[in-house]
Design an enzyme around this catalytic site. Structure first.
Site, short mmCIF file in Angstrom:
data_model
loop_
_atom_site.label_atom_id
_atom_site.label_comp_id
_atom_site.label_asym_id
_atom_site.label_seq_id
_atom_site.Cartn_x
_atom_site.Cartn_y
_atom_site.Cartn_z
N GLN A 5 38.11 -43.70 6.32
CA GLN A 5 38.26 -45.14 6.08
C GLN A 5 36.98 -45.91 6.39
O GLN A 5 36.65 -46.90 5.73
CB GLN A 5 39.45 -45.70 6.87
N GLN B 264 26.25 -24.22 21.62
CA GLN B 264 26.60 -24.52 20.23
C GLN B 264 28.10 -24.51 20.03
O GLN B 264 28.67 -25.38 19.35
CB GLN B 264 25.93 -23.50 19.30
N HIS C 89 8.28 -44.16 -29.89
CA HIS C 89 7.41 -43.85 -28.77
C HIS C 89 5.99 -43.61 -29.29
O HIS C 89 5.01 -44.15 -28.77
CB HIS C 89 7.88 -42.59 -28.03
N ASN D 286 33.52 -35.35 11.03
CA ASN D 286 34.46 -34.25 10.77
C ASN D 286 34.65 -34.05 9.26
O ASN D 286 33.98 -34.68 8.45
CB ASN D 286 35.79 -34.52 11.48
N GLU E 91 21.49 -24.17 10.37
CA GLU E 91 21.15 -25.52 10.81
C GLU E 91 20.08 -25.46 11.89
O GLU E 91 19.07 -26.16 11.84
CB GLU E 91 22.41 -26.21 11.35
N HIS E 92 20.32 -24.63 12.90
CA HIS E 92 19.35 -24.41 13.98
C HIS E 92 18.99 -22.93 14.02
O HIS E 92 19.87 -22.08 13.87
CB HIS E 92 19.94 -24.78 15.35
N TYR F 261 27.31 -43.33 10.79
CA TYR F 261 28.56 -42.87 11.38
C TYR F 261 28.25 -42.15 12.68
O TYR F 261 27.48 -41.20 12.71
CB TYR F 261 29.32 -41.93 10.44
N HIS G 225 30.56 -27.60 20.68
CA HIS G 225 30.64 -28.74 19.78
C HIS G 225 32.01 -28.85 19.13
O HIS G 225 32.58 -29.94 19.02
CB HIS G 225 29.59 -28.61 18.66
N SER H 83 28.78 -27.39 12.84
CA SER H 83 27.47 -27.14 13.43
C SER H 83 27.25 -25.64 13.63
O SER H 83 28.21 -24.89 13.80
CB SER H 83 27.34 -27.88 14.76
N ASP I 32 18.56 -31.46 20.48
CA ASP I 32 19.68 -32.39 20.35
C ASP I 32 19.39 -33.74 20.97
O ASP I 32 20.03 -34.75 20.63
CB ASP I 32 20.93 -31.80 21.01
#
Length: 418
Positions: A175, A243, A404, A198, A311-312, A114, A246, A221, A345
């Site tokens: 979708q 940042q 077994h 999103n 994240e960062h 995506y 975004h 983010s 990035d």
């Protein structure tokens, strides 16, 4: 400016999840599962105001896109691709074939990627995902991206061409994830879906996990910056703005033991926002989701950062390396003032698809190895079996799994008889 306890209290309150869209996403998924392409055409018109005759971008358009971008951008995309490819080749898992038990790795056959296309165009996301899949030798790489009235941005198509994407479809949102998970007349069913998106994309990935593999459930983010009295105020401010641009919900955390430094940043930040080209997005992000945190010492800084699990993480103190090994939960770590998050990035090599919203506590950023599956191979000779079978028999007996036990004992008894 918040203390550790004040920050945690505010952050937990801000993290409350909005689940109001879950039912809407479920309806979209079920519609695509039942009605396939017709549902996709409908949602392209409903959500993106784009009416299409076909969902797939012709391959000659993908190939020709390289001629529609500037030489400078073409060169930049190629350099970034080469840097990412080299890093991923270096960390790729290799087969272990020695001994009587070993491990084999195989590329996933079909992968869906995506690529966001709403507020901005992201050729970097193509490079940071498709390049990895190609290094893993994925058989078919399929990109979905929201349709645009003037067609998909040539930079996206060019990045796809450089990275070796096989097919591109003009469909976005929940979708598109449903289409990749179930397959439609046009879009093949894939084995795994990766890439940021999103809340509708994230929700659909969450709901469809199990039907299809996914990389992660991505939230907004985020970046945490650790600074001291010697850090460059202007560098820090630009990193915060980078940042925040975004998304309106992007999170920024500035952590320091130096109160005067935090004050200087706060005083100059609003002025910097006013001159930013994307100031409407940045202003909302900073006003709603920026946290200025005053810690008492290095240890408390470490505690707060591990709690955030960002994240960062950008550490721009005099001695950033003192945090290595102590800060454990982070998607990607950037040390020093010349390793800004923005370089990660685009061109550093590791993927920018990273865990968000504290999920770095149990997951990691996307790598080539996420496009591989593996299985163990057990090929014991008689001697090796005889050495370990008695312990297996004892455990099988304890668990009450008598067949077994018999499966193991019969091989030992046959050996004794012979």
């Amino acid at each position: 400016m918040l203390s550790k306890s004040e920050f945690i209290s505010k952050f937990e309150e801000d993290r409350l999840v909005d689940e109001t869209q879950t039912e809407n996403v479920k309806q979209i998924i079920n519609d695509v599962k039942a009605n396939k392409d017709s549902a996709l055409f409908k949602y392209n018109e409903q959500f993106d105001n784009v009416k299409l005759d076909t969902l797939e971008v012709p391959y000659h358009d993908i190939k020709n896109s390289i001629n529609l971008i500037s030489d400078e951008l073409k060169n930049a995309l190629q350099i970034s691709h080469d840097q990412i490819k080299a890093f991923q080749q270096k960390i790729k898992h290799e087969n272990v074939t020695s001994g009587q038990t070993y491990q084999l790795y195989h590329p996933i056959e079909k992968v869906g990627i995506y690529v966001p296309g709403g507020k901005a165009s992201y050729p970097s996301t193509v490079l940071m995902t498709a390049t990895l899949a190609k290094v893993a030798n994925v058989e078919e790489i399929i990109v979905v991206t929201p349709p645009q009235k003037d067609g998909i941005n040539p930079s996206i198509l060019a990045a796809c061409y450089i990275a070796g994407v096989d097919r591109i479809f003009q469909v976005g949102g929940a979708q598109s994830i449903a289409a990749l998970a179930y397959g439609t007349e046009s879009i093949p069913k894939v084995d795994k879906i990766v890439g940021p998106g999103n809340q509708f994309v994230s929700l659909s990935k969450q709901l469809l996990y199990g039907v299809v593999g996914i990389d992660q459930i991505a939230g907004p983010s985020e970046i945490a910056l650790i600074a001291d009295e010697h850090s460059n105020v202007d560098y820090i401010i630009q990193d915060l703005l980078a940042q925040a641009e975004h998304d309106e919900q992007a999170r920024t955390f500035l952590i320091s033991t130096d109160k005067s430094f935090l004050t200087k940043v706060n005083q100059k930040l609003q002025q910097a926002i006013e001159s930013a080209p994307r100031k409407e997005i940045i202003s909302k992000s900073i006003n709603d989701f920026h946290y200025s945190i005053l810690t008492t010492d290095v240890n408390e800084t470490i505690e707060v950062t591990n709690y955030i699990a960002p994240e960062h993480l950008s550490i721009q103190t005099t001695e950033p390396s003192i945090y290595l090994g102590k800060i454990k939960y982070v998607g990607a770590m950037f040390l020093g003032q010349y390793s800004p998050e923005a370089i990660g990035d685009y061109s550093a090599g590791p993927s920018h698809v990273l865990p968000t919203d504290q999920t770095a506590r149990f997951s990691n950023g996307l790598t080539v190895n996420d496009f591989l599956t593996s299985h163990s191979v057990i090929h014991l000779d008689e001697h090796a079996f005889q050495q370990i079978a008695p312990s297996a028999i004892e455990i099988a007996n304890e668990e009450g799994l008598y067949q077994h036990k018999q499966s193991l004992e019969i091989r030992l008894s046959n050996n004794k008889e012979s």
